[in-house]
Write a protein that holds these residues in place. Structure first.
Motif, PDB file in Angstrom:
ATOM      1  N   SER A 271       0.672  -0.842   0.054  1.00 37.49           N
ATOM      2  CA  SER A 271       0.212   0.238   0.242  1.00 37.49           C
ATOM      3  C   SER A 271       1.084   1.491   0.144  1.00 37.49           C
ATOM      4  N   ALA A 272       2.341   0.994   0.358  1.00 37.80           N
ATOM      5  CA  ALA A 272       3.000   2.467  -0.053  1.00 37.80           C
ATOM      6  C   ALA A 272       4.297   1.664  -0.119  1.00 37.80           C
ATOM      7  N   CYS A 273       5.115   2.809  -0.530  1.00 35.18           N
ATOM      8  CA  CYS A 273       6.921   2.048  -1.382  1.00 35.18           C
ATOM      9  C   CYS A 273       7.474   3.420  -1.127  1.00 35.18           C
ATOM     10  N   ALA A 274       9.094   3.467  -0.371  1.00 31.30           N
ATOM     11  CA  ALA A 274       9.593   3.990  -0.334  1.00 31.30           C
ATOM     12  C   ALA A 274      10.980   3.464  -0.333  1.00 31.30           C
ATOM     13  N   VAL A 275      11.114   5.390  -0.963  1.00 33.35           N
ATOM     14  CA  VAL A 275      12.871   3.983  -2.085  1.00 33.35           C
ATOM     15  C   VAL A 275      14.281   5.184  -1.762  1.00 33.35           C
ATOM     16  N   ILE A 276      15.057   4.897  -1.575  1.00 31.69           N
ATOM     17  CA  ILE A 276      16.704   5.918  -1.530  1.00 31.69           C
ATOM     18  C   ILE A 276      17.645   5.119  -1.803  1.00 31.69           C
ATOM     19  N   ILE A 327       2.264   1.565 -11.119  1.00 30.83           N
ATOM     20  CA  ILE A 327       2.555   1.926  -9.220  1.00 30.83           C
ATOM     21  C   ILE A 327       0.514   3.059  -9.124  1.00 30.83           C
ATOM     22  N   LYS A 328      -0.441   2.595  -8.170  1.00 30.66           N
ATOM     23  CA  LYS A 328      -1.589   3.662  -7.635  1.00 30.66           C
ATOM     24  C   LYS A 328      -0.800   3.515  -6.163  1.00 30.66           C
ATOM     25  N   ALA A 329      -0.343   3.299  -5.100  1.00 32.27           N
ATOM     26  CA  ALA A 329      -0.012   3.575  -4.343  1.00 32.27           C
ATOM     27  C   ALA A 329       1.539   4.906  -4.215  1.00 32.27           C
ATOM     28  N   PRO A 330       0.941   4.696  -2.731  1.00 27.87           N
ATOM     29  CA  PRO A 330       1.698   6.269  -2.805  1.00 27.87           C
ATOM     30  C   PRO A 330       3.230   5.987  -3.064  1.00 27.87           C
ATOM     31  N   TYR A 331       3.531   6.727  -3.216  1.00 28.22           N
ATOM     32  CA  TYR A 331       5.670   6.053  -3.287  1.00 28.22           C
ATOM     33  C   TYR A 331       6.283   7.325  -3.116  1.00 28.22           C
ATOM     34  N   LEU A 332       7.563   7.732  -2.903  1.00 19.98           N
ATOM     35  CA  LEU A 332       8.631   8.334  -1.906  1.00 19.98           C
ATOM     36  C   LEU A 332       9.815   8.335  -2.466  1.00 19.98           C
ATOM     37  N   PRO A 357      -0.291   8.268  -5.844  1.00 14.37           N
ATOM     38  CA  PRO A 357       0.249  10.050  -5.338  1.00 14.37           C
ATOM     39  C   PRO A 357       1.356   9.741  -4.891  1.00 14.37           C
ATOM     40  N   LYS A 358       2.833  10.426  -4.643  1.00 12.97           N
ATOM     41  CA  LYS A 358       4.363  10.489  -5.037  1.00 12.97           C
ATOM     42  C   LYS A 358       5.019  12.045  -4.408  1.00 12.97           C
ATOM     43  N   ARG A 359       6.105  11.321  -4.038  1.00 14.29           N
ATOM     44  CA  ARG A 359       6.612  12.937  -3.458  1.00 14.29           C
ATOM     45  C   ARG A 359       7.980  12.480  -3.854  1.00 14.29           C
ATOM     46  N   LYS A 397      -2.414   9.355   6.742  1.00 17.00           N
ATOM     47  CA  LYS A 397      -2.346  10.769   6.926  1.00 17.00           C
ATOM     48  C   LYS A 397      -2.075  10.785   5.268  1.00 17.00           C
ATOM     49  N   PRO A 398      -2.581  12.116   5.094  1.00 13.67           N
ATOM     50  CA  PRO A 398      -2.918  12.586   3.531  1.00 13.67           C
ATOM     51  C   PRO A 398      -1.841  13.222   3.280  1.00 13.67           C
ATOM     52  N   PHE A 399      -1.320  13.859   2.329  1.00 13.04           N
ATOM     53  CA  PHE A 399      -0.541  14.057   1.715  1.00 13.04           C
ATOM     54  C   PHE A 399       0.118  14.440   0.781  1.00 13.04           C
ATOM     55  N   PRO A 400       0.427  16.431   0.146  1.00  9.77           N
ATOM     56  CA  PRO A 400       0.716  16.520  -1.257  1.00  9.77           C
ATOM     57  C   PRO A 400       1.389  15.759  -2.117  1.00  9.77           C
ATOM     58  N   ASN A 401       2.041  16.017  -3.976  1.00 13.20           N
ATOM     59  CA  ASN A 401       2.096  15.719  -4.258  1.00 13.20           C
ATOM     60  C   ASN A 401       3.466  16.774  -4.791  1.00 13.20           C
ATOM     61  N   GLU A 402       4.388  16.125  -4.065  1.00 10.66           N
ATOM     62  CA  GLU A 402       5.020  17.661  -4.369  1.00 10.66           C
ATOM     63  C   GLU A 402       6.920  17.096  -4.763  1.00 10.66           C
ATOM     64  N   GLN A 403       8.016  17.736  -5.468  1.00 17.47           N
ATOM     65  CA  GLN A 403       8.420  17.852  -5.301  1.00 17.47           C
ATOM     66  C   GLN A 403       9.288  18.171  -4.199  1.00 17.47           C
ATOM     67  N   TRP A 404      10.506  18.134  -3.758  1.00 19.79           N
ATOM     68  CA  TRP A 404      10.961  18.463  -2.358  1.00 19.79           C
ATOM     69  C   TRP A 404      12.329  19.331  -3.208  1.00 19.79           C
ATOM     70  N   TYR A 405      13.594  19.635  -2.837  1.00 19.77           N
ATOM     71  CA  TYR A 405      15.218  20.069  -2.887  1.00 19.77           C
ATOM     72  C   TYR A 405      15.332  20.630  -1.354  1.00 19.77           C
TER      73      TYR A 405
END
Length: 417
Positions: A271-276, A327-332, A357-359, A397-405
């Motif tokens: 239901s969510a994927c985070a990669v670094i 991928i339709k799950a939230p992705y970081l 949703p993605k960031r 929790k919701p979160f906005p689709n954003e690009q962070w620098y």
């Protein structure tokens, strides 16, 4: 009783890679000049899970390693010493000391495996000692640690399942934890203060297809095998009474960012994927043709391929393209601005392709292993950013689709996708 797969001795020998063989003298001189961390912060991610006590071990190993051939003996010597300390502590009834030393011994036996790119006697011996010591640690741990064998084709994927300290029933969110190319499941959960366990997650640390223990069992890397991995792991988790299948998430590091992306794309229960620390370049030209030749040689072993021309043909199909858009799950995605192993534009294209949703978070001046730059010290600490983001996802929790620098002064520039 479940059948536990045993290591398979491989008679094919080491992969033959021209650049590695031609440049071995260069590698040895680079190691002499720059130390064991010449290609990545290996000593940091190996020592980190061991806590403060392991720092002296790693300092001694750094001093001892002057060429590639020194790596395995240096780690093995410390592994043997830690194992002896663990046994002595156990005999004396000092069980916490025994536990800690069994853990460190297992970590160092695993690190001693890194230079071995074939299932030969030395590699298998170190592997068996790693499992022996980690099993002893698991029996003494301050939380439940269980060996997991995940049915996969005609064998099983190896993993360790950790439940949070003081767990006393109920359904838990779970993280499928996917390490990188040169990492292994035994160092994915820290001896003290683990970031995921502390946030109430169960953690399933896997050696997926091609990773450390899996090629010893005949499970090699292929995109198809990673497509199948998400389903196999979720099928296994679904049978566990502790696991809340509505809160299954995945964390991937380094090459685990590619593996985890493929698994997530084909398993809707994630239901969510985070990669670094990304490895997202289709065809992997930069890491295999321009970076340290140890990367390509290692991945040839992971793929079960000893001929370089055959491997080069295979790697052309190593891509997230045709997968990420599922991928339709939230992705970081957390990446370094100047990743030397996978140019960041490929990760930007991947994130753009994700339908959910993605960031994307980019750290100014960071290289592949995100960190050790002002942006990571003054801004959000990258591993904690990942842990908090995943905790927020299972909390709904919701979160906005954003690009962070993240700038060097810690300030975050944000803009929408």
């Amino acid at each position: 009783m479940e059948r536990i797969p045993q290591p398979i001795m491989d008679k094919r020998g080491e992969p033959h890679m021209k650049r590695f063989e031609d440049q071995r003298w260069v590698l040895d001189n680079i190691v002499r000049a720059n130390g064991i961390d010449w290609d990545q912060p290996r000593s940091i991610y190996i020592s980190g899970p061991c806590g403060m006590e392991g720092q002296a071990d790693i300092h001694g190993i750094r001093e001892r390693v002057k060429k590639m051939a020194d790596i395995a003996p240096a780690f093995e010597a410390v592994a043997v010493r830690r194992e002896a300390k663990a046994k002595a502590a156990e005999e004396a009834g000092s069980m916490v000391t025994a536990r800690d030393n069994y853990f460190m011994s297992a970590v160092y036996w695993g690190a001693a495996q890194w230079p071995y790119d074939q299932n030969d006697e030395e590699n298998v011996r170190c592997h068996l000692k790693k499992r022996e010591n980690y099993t002893k640690y698991a029996g003494l741990a301050d939380h439940k640690v269980e060996a997991a064998w995940i049915p996969f084709k005609d064998t099983a994927l190896p993993a360790w399942l950790h439940l949070p300290p003081n767990y006393n029933g109920g359904k838990l969110p779970v993280i499928i934890n996917v390490p990188g190319m040169d990492s292994y499941k035994e160092i994915q959960t820290a001896l003290y203060g683990d970031r995921f366990l502390n946030r109430g997650f169960a953690v399933l640390n896997i050696d997926g297809p091609g990773q450390y223990e899996s090629p010893m069992l005949g499970i090699y890397f292929s995109v198809d095998n990673w497509v199948a991995t998400g389903k196999a792991v979720c099928d296994w988790l679904a049978k566990r009474p502790e696991i809340d299948m509505s809160r299954v998430v995945l964390s991937g590091t380094s090459f685990g960012t590619f593996f985890g992306t493929i698994a997530t794309a084909h398993e809707p229960r994630i239901s969510a994927c985070a990669v670094i620390s990304v490895c997202h370049e289709p065809g992997c030209h930069t890491i295999f043709q321009e970076a340290s030749p140890t990367f390509k040689k290692r991945f040839m072993y992971m793929s079960g391929i000893t001929d370089e021309a055959e491997f080069d043909k295979m790697r052309q199909g190593m891509t997230w393209e045709g997968h990420a858009d599922k991928i339709k799950a939230p992705y970081l995605c957390v990446a370094g601005e100047f990743d030397e192993l996978s140019p960041i534009e490929h990760s930007k294209r991947l994130v753009a392709a994700v339908k959910g949703p993605k960031r994307m978070v980019v750290y100014q001046e960071s290289r592949h292993s995100v960190g050790n730059v002002p942006a990571a010290n003054l801004g959000p600490f990258p591993p904690i950013l990942v842990a908090d983001w995943l905790a927020d996802r299972v909390a709904g929790k919701p979160f906005p689709n954003e690009q962070w620098y993240v700038r060097g002064n810690g300030v975050i520039d944000k803009k929408p996708f």
